[in-house]
Each structure stands twice: as C-alpha cells, then as structure tokens.
Scaffold this active site. Structure first.
Site, short mmCIF file in Angstrom:
data_model
loop_
_atom_site.label_atom_id
_atom_site.label_comp_id
_atom_site.label_asym_id
_atom_site.label_seq_id
_atom_site.Cartn_x
_atom_site.Cartn_y
_atom_site.Cartn_z
N TYR A 84 0.95 -0.99 0.12
CA TYR A 84 -0.01 -0.10 -0.20
C TYR A 84 0.79 1.32 -0.10
CZ TYR A 84 -4.67 -2.00 1.53
OH TYR A 84 -5.70 -2.81 1.53
N ALA A 129 -6.40 -0.44 5.57
CA ALA A 129 -4.95 -0.69 6.17
C ALA A 129 -4.70 -0.53 7.61
CB ALA A 129 -3.89 -0.11 5.33
N GLU A 130 -6.04 -0.12 8.34
CA GLU A 130 -6.01 0.08 9.73
C GLU A 130 -4.98 1.37 9.97
OE1 GLU A 130 -7.75 -2.65 8.86
OE2 GLU A 130 -5.60 -3.68 9.18
N ASN A 187 -9.79 0.37 -3.00
CA ASN A 187 -9.39 -0.79 -2.24
C ASN A 187 -10.79 -1.28 -1.60
OD1 ASN A 187 -7.36 -2.26 -0.50
ND2 ASN A 187 -8.92 -1.55 1.20
N GLU A 188 -11.12 -2.54 -1.93
CA GLU A 188 -12.20 -3.30 -1.42
C GLU A 188 -13.35 -2.24 -1.53
OE1 GLU A 188 -11.67 -4.67 2.41
OE2 GLU A 188 -10.94 -6.48 1.82
N TYR A 240 -10.73 -13.56 4.68
CA TYR A 240 -10.27 -13.71 6.02
C TYR A 240 -11.04 -14.77 6.77
CZ TYR A 240 -7.43 -9.29 5.01
OH TYR A 240 -6.55 -8.48 4.46
N GLU A 277 -5.84 -10.34 -1.18
CA GLU A 277 -5.63 -10.58 0.38
C GLU A 277 -5.98 -11.62 0.87
OE1 GLU A 277 -6.99 -7.19 2.80
OE2 GLU A 277 -6.44 -5.40 0.97
N TYR A 343 0.63 -8.34 13.60
CA TYR A 343 -0.42 -9.09 12.92
C TYR A 343 -0.45 -10.52 12.89
CZ TYR A 343 -4.13 -8.13 9.36
OH TYR A 343 -5.21 -8.17 8.72
C1 GAL Z 1 -8.91 -5.60 4.52
C2 GAL Z 1 -8.49 -4.34 3.95
C3 GAL Z 1 -7.13 -3.96 4.25
C4 GAL Z 1 -7.41 -4.28 6.08
C5 GAL Z 1 -7.56 -5.84 6.26
C6 GAL Z 1 -7.56 -6.01 7.63
O1 GAL Z 1 -10.38 -5.50 4.23
O2 GAL Z 1 -8.59 -4.05 2.52
O3 GAL Z 1 -6.71 -2.64 4.19
O4 GAL Z 1 -7.85 -3.35 6.50
O5 GAL Z 1 -8.93 -5.68 5.71
O6 GAL Z 1 -6.30 -6.00 8.06
#
Ligand code: GAL
Length: 968
Positions: A84, A129-130, A187-188, A240, A277, A343
């Site tokens: 990023y 990206a938090e 992004n998303e 995720y 991701e 992380y």
């Molecule tokens: C995704 C997002 C990332 C980050 C991740 C969680 O949804 O694209 O930028 O926020 O979740 O760590």
C-alpha cells in the site's frame, strides 16, 4: 499393473492442451512483459504462481531494514510483495508531498527489485489498512464533499496524490525494468460504489504512464468491477476466514470456502484466479488479547488448510495480508488499533521467523518449482473416507495430477486415515498400495499430493508425502518429501532397478519392485532419511529425502544468481547461496549452534557461511555436513532502572495565567463535518488544522453564581482519554466520551475570568470502509457547556501539534507529533537540554498529576553481525489509569494505555535505535486518574541471532537544536 495403462490416456490429455492455451491477454498489448490467461500470470512469457506477501514500508521506518525484509521474503519463497502507498504519510498539507528518507519510494521499489521481489502496487487513493483516515491525509477530513465518489473537490485531491506517487510508480514498472507487475485500483470498494470514480482512477493511472495490468480486491467474491464500467484487467477478492477475534484463537469456521472455483468460472473465467488479500494474521484492537493470540488464531495449521484450499479452488495469485506487519508508529494507527501491527504475521514485528514462516516456505517453494501446478483444471477425485475432501487438479499441458486433501469439516481436530483412488496416466488404483498403510490426515492439516510428474530424469507415479522441492545435483535427481513425524509414506517412480540404499535416521524404509515401478515405503522420522536409487536407462540416480515436518521446516532451497538451486538444512534462516567455481558461499542467520547439511554439485569442495570457511565432510550419500556457530557472545543490555532519569511536569496549560496568545481561536460557527456539533463554537481540532495526537482546548468565561455543572462531550476513538481542569484544579479524567462535573463556588471565581482546560489524548481517525465519510469523525468536543446558566459564553482556543499542517519536523513527518507541551517544546528530541530538570527514578514512586515527562539516555554496543531486535517494555499494575507516549531519538514509537493495553512491549527498529552508540528516550505520561506513578521501563531484546542481515545505517533526523520551530 498400473504402468501398463501409463500412456493410454495421453491422447485425451493432449487434446485438452489445445483447448486450454488459446487465451493470452495483456493490459495494453501482447508485447507487455505481463500477460495472463485463465491459468496464471506470465512474466516475460514465463508462468509464475504469484506467491505474494503484504508489506508496508510505512510500518518499518528504517529503509535499510527493507533489505532484510525483502531478503527474508525471497528466502521464504515469496516472489512478490503487495504494498500500500499511504497518502497521509507523505502529505501534511494539500499541495505538499514528501518522498525522502523513510518515505523514499524509489529506494523501496529498488530494494524489492534487488532481491527479485515483484510488486503489486496499491496506491488507493483509499487504502483502509488500519491506518488513520484509511490512508487519507489529515487535511482531507475537512473536505466538504464525500470521499470515494466522483465529485470535483475529491477528484482534485486524489488526482494530486496520484500525480505525485505515480512519479515513483511509473518508472518502477516491470516494462521499465522495475519491479511493479500489477496495479490495484482503490481498495475493497464494494459499498456505495460509483463506477465512474473507479474508472477515473484507472484512467488517471494510465494517463500518468501505468501500463501494468490493473487489479481490484473485492472484499469478498462479490462481482464488483469484474465487468462493466470501472472494471479492471484482473479482478480478484480478499478472504479472512477466521476474521479478527484473536480472543478465541482455536475457533475456526466449519468449512473453508469451496465456491471460489465456480464463482471464478462464472465471473472472470479468462483471468487467473486472484486472491489479493488472504488472511496472513489478524489485527488486534485496544484492549485485545495481544498478537501472540492472533498468531495462534492464524497459525501454521491455518496456513496449511486455508492456503491449500485456495490452491484447490484454482488460485494462482495469492497475497498474504500481512507477511510482515511491522509497527503503526506515531499517530498512524486508526483509532481502533494500537502501535504494534505485528498482525501475528509469518515474519514477526521484530523481523523474526515464526513456525508459520517455515510452513509458508514449504508451500511457496513447491509452487515455485513444480510447474504443472500453474495450468490445471479440476477433475473428479475420490477417497475412501467420507471425512476427507479431495480436489483433483490436472495439468492441461501434460499428465501431472494433484490431489489436495483436507477434512470435509474444516475445523475438526480428528485424525483420519484414507486411500486415494488415483485416476492418472499411470493407471487407476488406490494409494498407498502397501497393505496396512494409509495416508493420515491430522486434524487441521491439508496436503497436496503429486502424481504422474516428471522431474529431472525421473517419472514419479505418485507420492503420498508432500513434495518440498526437487533439484539436480550434477546428474543425480534429488527430491525432498515430508509429512508429520510418524505418518506413513509411499513414493513410487518408474525404474529399471529395484535396489535402494537408506541412510540417516531410521525410517523403516522398505521397497518393492514390480513391473518397472519402484515403490518405497517409510515412516516419516524425526529428522531426515536418505534413500538412494540406482540409475537405469535414461533415468539417473535419485536421492529421496524423507523428512519429518520439523526437519522439513529447516530445509531451504535458495537459488543462486546463476539459476542453480541448492538444498540446505539446519539454519534458522538461509538468505542466499552463490556458487563460484569450487566454492559455495552461503549467507544466513543462526539462533543456536547448528548442524548444517548441503546438497550441491560435487564440484563444490569449499563452503563459506557469511564469508567464513565451514569445515565440511561428505556423507556416504553425497551430501556435505558441517557445523555453524550460534550467537555465543553476550550482548549487554543497559538497565534503565539504574539510569539517571530527568523529570519535568508538563501541563502548564492548566494554569489561568498560561500564555496562549499564539493559540488558534476556536471560534468557527459552522462546520461541514457530517458530525454536527451539539453546541458552538466548533471545537473540532481538524477544523483548525490539527489532525494528529494530543489536543489542548482552553475556554475562558466570566462566572456567574448560577453555574452548577460542566458538561463535556468528547468526540474521540477507542483508546482515547480526556482530562478537564478549571482554574488549574483537576476536575477529572475520562476514558469514555461523556461526563458532567459538579462545580461550586470554591472552584469558580465569581466575576472574574475562569479558565477551563481540556486535554484530549487522541487515537487516530476512523477509516472509511463503507464509504460513509466515517474518517471525518472529529477529534475534539461536540459539547462543552456550563449548566445552570443560559448566558455564559465561553471563548475558546485550541492547540495541537506545532505548526498544524505546516509541520515542524519534516523528516519524522506529519504523524510523529501531537500537541502536548513537551512535544511542542521539542522535549522528545535527542540533545534536549534537560539538565535543569529534576532527577527522578523510573519506576517512579511519587504520584504525578497532569502530564509528566521523563528523559534519559543509554548506549548500546552490539557485536557486528548480530541481529538483536530491541524493544521497550512498560511493566505496571493495570489499576492506575494513564496513557503514555514513547519516543526514541525523537521518533514516537509507542502509544501506551496502562489500564487498557494490551501492548506493553514496543519494538524499536534499528536505524531509529542506534545499536552502536547513544540513544535518547523520552516518555510522556498523561495521568487520567488524579495522580499516577510510572511503572518499570526496561529495554528488552526479542531475540539474538548471529546474522547476515544487511548493514543498517541510522536514519538521519534532526536533534533538538536542528528543530525548525518551537511555538508554545
Ligand atoms: C481488508 C482491507 C485491508 C485491511 C484488512 C484487515 O479488508 O483491504 O486494508 O484493513 O482488511 O487487516
């Protein structure tokens, strides 16, 4: 038996080839180095499994350490880094951009290239990206228009950013001999979508000269921007599966996603399946359980099951978010998260290996070296146990067939035994064939089993053990297979002879030879067993290495610049291997005294490790063994408990006579912020140009006797705290947003000027995940009212970081400083003359109110060639409510919340921390309770390695005397 059928179905397979290889796309033209079809990306015509890991340069503010990360990526088998680019990290003010020092993107991209790591660039403009504001700069929070939509005001802003960042991205694309192979748009972007905005971003990138294929990461397989306006060249999604609750690290979903393949064939069948991701760890919120729990939630078992499930579904582009998380230093974290962004990633925040890193290496090396995996189609496959799911993947250009086995119920912890019914060019039969043996699948395990595969001069019929890799050692073929210790394995090749020789640890090796098939059976040992076969006809000798899982974890397969792959076992990390004449030069790291074993050409007679000769002996089975030293030297860590600390109180703003002439009047009567205030004037710091860190507000009024109470409503994120004083008296501090304080005549001065002082210790801004402008949520107060009187007017002033958007320290940048008195005065900087301050001890024993600063210095002198990542630990009882900021050599590397946590250990990257010289530490303590005592502050190593880490220079940054401005 089976081999008779060997070539009967080959014509069928060949007929598939033509059907499958017709498509060849590229973003711009077919001469572009990056092309693709439905199977995989091709780089310069060569298919690659894109095994990518997410890395954020802004979370490792020591550019020389980027070398270390990319070298580790390479060693682990990552061929790509997804990065990023964080707008707010580079821009303190509209029109002002900085790409130097820790923000040097040329250096970043060149470093990736130096280690052969390709890059997926993700410049947003929105990144999530938090990070604070999801990547937007602080100055965008006052934009009238809504972000992430097509409108002129926002468009002017984001185009400015892309113009600036594209100057670094464009020349670093692969067609310009750079590292960037793919370019993500937004992004998303799935909520509140405006396709014209997506398209405008893609157009802008193209206008600026981005030629690589565009990509988009849908938050789930949701068919957003896969087709139609705003669609990208190679669509993909994010996954995720265990989400982000690290408090229950054993809880997995019942099933891994099994609809990817079908979705892909419906939605973007001409593109490779891309998961931009996929869960590599999880973030942890304020008050969370800490990153050890996240590493448990997303552990090596997770990596085995869920990543292999992605491959089973057909993915050939996979990016793990995060591969190295790093540190959300300064004011960069979004409000929900704290400083560490470890992380639970495969490479820890302190850049150390974890069990998951070794698991990833096993997978990535297989995907790097076993090429038929890149062009598969799914076939039906069967096992003889209902508990097991099997996906069959057959190479459309040949006969190789992969069987990916996992449990039907993904989260089961049962171990199951089974056979696979093979249906390959080598025949139709069940494996393993040896009586009373089975394939075992532990709970939370998955395997990729390879069949009908030609490697070197050999033809593998099947292996019930997983392949790590295979190499050529002169004329000999070497293949390494692994499984958990104690599991049966069966490995069958075509051969003219049945003779084998077994060496190494006992693995109950047996063999049978029938119909030109040599079948080898064994039990995976603790350690490795070596089985050699004789040459016959066109088939050379072969060395089969059978490893237990733990031993396989410590095998490395570095590739020399000449393209040779060497096998090395033992070390904590093998960074590189170069062969020159008779010499093999290896570099890497050891954590203990280590036995090393090497498989390399017989021509090599000399081995060096980090430049030092290693005495090696040749084993009976043609490998070299030797010994490597571990990190034996003691490393001296100064005891900060013995240091002389200096202390100064630091909240003069609470006194009535404090001179706030230079402060900005907070007198706005309107704001465009979607969170409209409950009273006026507007007490939102962003509206006055202060976007980061602590904020002071001072309100003056003349008291009347009917005032009874003070009502305060703060707007702030999680983790924040605020404190209130009236005429220098402490009213109290809160960690939630609302309170009413009783006022009485002893506090108020009748018919005189009274002063309310409010300190808000903020965490970052929210993100904008669902396109609702949440990132604009103000930092400040929406209501500060004196109750009991309708008439009392308060006149307000506000102070944040010195200079606001005209930041005082352009080297450390817009996210390093907030508005504490000590920050405004440069007390966090090295060389600040604190001689006149009181001496103090830390831990402190005397309770302190308001804000207190503690400073000391310490020296480190670590041996060269050692990697000793360092942290500062706060140890205290959790009962007292206070917040603290930690500065090392002027860099804000920690936001500590004593009563909330969870973070107590803060990583100090080498380069900001001087490992061979003097360091300055400053701790600002903000008492939320009436008075608090700072607990223990200690230096703590995360580990100690004898290391070939590239040399790390100090990041040049101003000391106190070089600081631009000091306004109070
Ligand atoms: C995704 C997002 C990332 C980050 C991740 C969680 O949804 O694209 O930028 O926020 O979740 O760590």
């Amino acid at each position: 038996m089976p081999v008779k059928k060997l070539f009967t179905s080959i014509s069928l397979v060949l007929s598939l080839i033509g059907a499958a290889s017709g498509l060849n796309n590229s973003a711009v033209n077919s001469n572009h180095p990056v092309t693709w079809d439905q199977y995989s990306l091709k780089i310069n015509g060569e298919r690659q499994f894109i095994f990518s890991g997410e890395f954020h340069y802004y979370r490792l503010p020591s550019p020389d350490l980027w070398d270390d990360i990319f070298e580790k990526f390479k060693a682990l088998g990552f061929n790509t880094a997804s990065i990023y680019f964080y707008w707010g990290y580079h821009s303190a003010k509209q029109g002002v951009y900085d790409f130097e020092g820790v923000r040097d993107l040329s250096k970043l991209l060149e470093t990736a290239e130096k280690y052969g790591i390709n890059v997926i660039s993700r410049a947003g403009p929105y990144i999530n990206a938090e990070v604070s504001e999801g990547g937007y700069p602080g100055w965008l929070t006052t934009m009238k228009s809504k972000a992430r939509l097509g409108n002129p005001e926002y468009e002017t802003a984001w185009k400015e950013w892309l113009t600036e960042v594209d100057r670094y991205l464009v020349p670093n694309q692969i067609d310009k001999d750079g590292s960037i192979i793919l370019n993500q748009i937004e992004n998303e972007y799935a909520y509140g979508r405006d396709p014209s905005y997506m398209k405008a971003i893609a157009d802008k990138f193209r206008e600026d000269g981005m030629t690589v294929p565009s990509t988009f990461n849908d938050p789930w397989p949701g068919d957003h921007f896969a087709r139609g306006e705003g669609s990208v060249d190679i669509y993909g999604w994010d996954g995720y599966p265990v989400q982000f609750d690290c408090r229950s690290p054993d809880i997995w979903p019942t099933n891994a996603s099994t609809y990817y393949r079908e979705f892909h064939s419906n939605v973007n069948p001409t593109q490779p399946m891309a998961i931009y991701e996929f869960q590599g760890g999880a973030f942890d919120p304020w008050g969370g359980p800490g990153y050890d729990s996240c590493r448990k939630l997303v552990n090596e078992q997770f990596a085995k099951v869920f990543y292999k499930n992605n491959y089973a579904q057909g993915a050939t582009i996979q990016n793990l978010y995060m591969a190295y998380g790093g540190t959300s230093w300064g004011e960069s974290p979004t409000s929900s998260v704290y400083t560490s962004y470890d992380y639970g990633a495969p490479i820890s925040e302190a850049r150390l290996m974890t069990p998951k890193a070794y698991e990833i290496k096993l997978q990535a090396t297989f995907l790097r070296d076993v090429k038929p995996f890149l062009t598969t189609t799914n076939i039906t496959a069967e096992v003889d146990n209902f508990a097991i799911r099997v996906d069959g993947l057959r190479d459309v250009n040949g006969a190789t067939t992969f069987y990916i086995v996992q449990h039907q119920v993904t989260n089961t912890t049962n171990s199951d035994n089974f056979h696979i019914n093979l249906s390959t060019v080598d025949g139709e039969f069940a494996i393993p064939r040896k009586a009373n043996t089975q394939i075992t699948l532990n709970g939370r395990d998955a395997k990729i089993l390879t069949t009908s595969y030609d490697f070197g001069s050999q033809h593998l019929l099947y292996s019930t053990s997983e392949i790590f890799t295979h190499i050529k050692q002169d004329s000999r073929d070497v293949i390494l297979v692994y499984a958990y210790e104690g599991e049966h394995g069966e490995f069958a090749i075509s051969s003219g002879f049945g003779d084998i020789q077994a060496y190494g640890v006992n693995a109950n090796v047996s063999s049978s030879f029938d119909d030109s098939v040599l079948q080898i059976n064994y039990i995976h040992p603790e350690g490795s067993t070596y089985v050699s076969t004789a040459s016959s006809g066109d088939r050379s000798e072969m060395l089969l290495i059978v490893s237990g899982y733990n031993s396989a974890s410590r095998w490395w397969a570095p590739q020399s610049s000449g393209g040779e792959t060497v096998l090395v076992s033992g070390p904590y990390l093998v960074r590189s291997a170069e062969i020159e004449g008779t010499q093999l030069a290896l570099t890497g790291d050891t954590d203990v005294d280590t036995d090393i074993e090497i498989i390399v050409s017989d021509l090599v007679s000399e081995v060096t490790w980090n430049g030092i000769n290693v005495k090696v002996t040749t084993t009976q089975y043609g490998t070299l063994t030797g010994k490597l030293p571990g990190p034996e030297e003691d490393v001296e860590i100064p005891d900060l408990g013995q240091a002389v600390w200096k202390y100064s109180p630091a909240s003069p703003e609470t006194a009535n006579d404090f001179n706030d002439t230079n402060w900005v009047p907070a007198d706005h009567k309107t704001t465009s912020n979607p969170w409209q205030p409950m009273m006026l004037p507007v007490l939102y710091a962003d509206d006055y140009g202060y976007h980061t860190g602590s904020l002071w507000f001072r309100g003056k009024f003349n008291a009347t006797s009917d005032i009874t109470r003070l009502r305060v409503n703060a707007t702030m994120g999680p983790g924040s705290a605020w404190m209130a004083w009236i005429n220098g008296d402490y009213l109290g501090g809160m960690t939630n947003h609302f309170n009413e304080f009783q006022l009485n005549n002893t506090v108020l001065r009748q018919a005189e000027e009274n002063v309310i002082s409010l300190l808000l210790w903020t965490t970052g801004h929210q993100e904008d995940f669902v396109t609702d402008d949440e990132y604009k949520q103000p930092r400040g107060f929406s209501d500060v009212s004196l109750l009991g009187s309708n008439t009392t007017e308060i006149s307000w002033k506000v102070q944040g970081n010195i200079g606001g958007q005209e930041i005082a320290d352009t080297v450390r940048g817009p996210l390093n400083e907030g508005g504490l008195y000590g920050e405004r005065m440069g007390w966090h900087l090295p060389e600040y003359p604190d001689e006149s301050w009181e001496d103090a001890t830390v831990p402190d024993t005397i309770g302190k109110s308001g804000v207190s600063w503690y400073r000391t210095t310490f020296e480190l002198d670590f041996p060269k060639n050692y990697d000793v990542p360092m942290g500062i630990r706060f140890s205290d009882t959790k009962t007292e409510r206070y917040r603290a900021l930690l500065f090392i050599n002027g860099w804000q590397l920690g936001k500590y919340a004593n009563d909330l946590g969870p973070q107590t250990l803060f990583y100090l990257p080498e380069g900001l921390l001087n490992h061979n010289g003097k360091n300055s530490i400053a701790v600002a303590v903000i008492a939320v309770d009436e008075a608090v005592t700072l607990g223990e502050v200690t230096l703590e190593p995360y580990g100690k390695l004898l290391s070939a880490k590239p040399a790390v220079g100090m990041v040049e940054s101003p000391s106190y005397s070089e600081r631009v401005s000091f306004l109070i």
